[in-house]
Design an enzyme around this catalytic site. Structure first.
Site, PDB file in Angstrom:
ATOM      1  N   SER A   1      22.584  72.107  69.690  1.00 13.06           N
ATOM      2  CA  SER A   1      23.054  70.905  70.835  1.00 13.06           C
ATOM      3  C   SER A   1      21.957  71.408  72.510  1.00 13.06           C
ATOM      4  O   SER A   1      22.492  70.107  73.243  1.00 13.06           O
ATOM      5  CB  SER A   1      24.467  71.135  71.345  1.00 13.06           C
TER       6      SER A   1
ATOM      7  N   HIS B   1      20.182  67.104  65.630  1.00 17.29           N
ATOM      8  CA  HIS B   1      20.829  67.468  66.077  1.00 17.29           C
ATOM      9  C   HIS B   1      22.205  66.349  65.853  1.00 17.29           C
ATOM     10  O   HIS B   1      21.950  65.309  66.161  1.00 17.29           O
ATOM     11  CB  HIS B   1      20.781  66.971  68.104  1.00 17.29           C
TER      12      HIS B   1
ATOM     13  N   GLU C   1      20.109  62.837  66.988  1.00 18.18           N
ATOM     14  CA  GLU C   1      18.895  62.950  68.111  1.00 18.18           C
ATOM     15  C   GLU C   1      17.724  63.695  66.858  1.00 18.18           C
ATOM     16  O   GLU C   1      17.964  64.790  66.810  1.00 18.18           O
ATOM     17  CB  GLU C   1      19.153  63.673  69.151  1.00 18.18           C
TER      18      GLU C   1
ATOM     19  N   ASN D   1      24.533  65.152  75.036  1.00 18.15           N
ATOM     20  CA  ASN D   1      24.355  66.752  75.629  1.00 18.15           C
ATOM     21  C   ASN D   1      24.000  66.903  77.756  1.00 18.15           C
ATOM     22  O   ASN D   1      25.330  67.411  78.195  1.00 18.15           O
ATOM     23  CB  ASN D   1      24.471  67.982  74.797  1.00 18.15           C
TER      24      ASN D   1
END
Length: 286
Positions: free
Chosen positions: A122, A143, A155, A193
């Site tokens: 992450s 991700h 991602e 994130n």
């Protein structure tokens, strides 16, 4: 170089919340999938949860009984990492650089040179994780978002050494899993994130400063259009996982104060109050 049609088997490292979700969608897409974890109970729990998710899918009319049985038949489990030999391998374990590096070193040794190795990290830069590999060009970030069997976004992150062909193949693979892939260059937290971190961090600061209660903060955020408030979402993701990501990003950005982890969240983690998965987090689920 592999093409998308060359990917027949998938390995998933880690049978936690993310790993089991990735294994489920891999099997649902028709891939022979091996799910690895050092803990046999974690594997048993993962299979039970996958079966439960598929059962709910049937009840909602999104999955057929035949699809459920086929998916479960395609998933095998193992507590031996030497058995994780596949065309495409996704790691979904704890957010600790040294542990991830050790796992990928082992995976590279036992798999063919054209196997794609991917991390579901992450927050840790892909370049850092893959730096010790002999073939960092076939290492990539992939991700997923929790819950992986529902959330569409993935991602695809290119490290400094990731080959463009591997990045594009990973994008095609994500699309085979019925996901929407976005391409990103390597940076702590990548896109989502990094942007979303302050959704949690600022909510925790408001709580620390005694401005409002957990319930009030969540209610106000929901009233502004969000499906969940920050504390509800942390409980869903896992308070421990969320804290780990924040800590990782704080260190990756050289202790930039805007990413400072919360003492309140640290206390929850220390107490074992990790959210829904433990029955208690910022809210009580028992």
């Amino acid at each position: 170089m592999k093409s998308i049609d060359d990917i027949k088997s998938v390995g998933v490292i880690g049978a936690g919340t993310m790993g089991q979700g990735i294994a489920q969608i891999s099997a649902m897409a028709g891939y022979q999938t091996i799910l690895y974890d050092i803990d046999e109970k974690a594997l048993e729990n993962a299979i039970n949860l996958i079966e439960g998710n598929l059962k709910k899918g049937i009840e909602k009319g999104k999955v057929t009984g035949a699809e459920k049985q086929q998916a479960l038949a395609l998933i095998s489990t193992s507590t031996k990492i030497t058995e994780v030999v596949a065309d495409f391998i996704v790691e979904a374990i704890v957010e600790k650089l040294d542990i991830k590096r050790a796992v990928f070193t082992q995976l590279e040794q036992i798999n063919k040179e054209d196997a794609i190795l991917a991390s579901n990290t992450s927050s840790i830069p892909i370049t850092q994780i893959g730096a010790q590999l002999k073939h960092p060009d076939r290492f990539v970030g992939m991700h997923f978002f929790n819950p992986a069997y529902i959330m569409k976004l993935v991602e695809v992150i290119s490290g400094a050494a990731t080959s463009p062909e591997v990045a594009m193949l990973t994008r095609e693979f994500a699309e085979k899993l019925n996901k929407v892939a976005v391409m990103a260059n390597d940076s702590p937290g990548f896109i989502v994130n990094r942007v979303a971190r302050h959704f949690y961090v600022e909510g925790l600061k408001v709580l620390e400063e005694g401005v409002a209660s957990i319930e009030t903060i969540d209610t106000l955020i929901q009233a502004s259009g969000f499906k969940m408030g920050p504390f509800q979402l942390m409980d869903l993701i896992g308070v421990d996982t969320n804290f780990s990501v924040t800590t990782s990003m704080f260190n990756s950005f050289y202790q930039d104060p805007k990413f400072r982890p919360s003492r309140i969240q640290q206390q929850k983690v220390d107490a074992g109050h990790h959210g829904r998965k433990t029955g208690k987090g910022f809210y009580d689920y028992k």
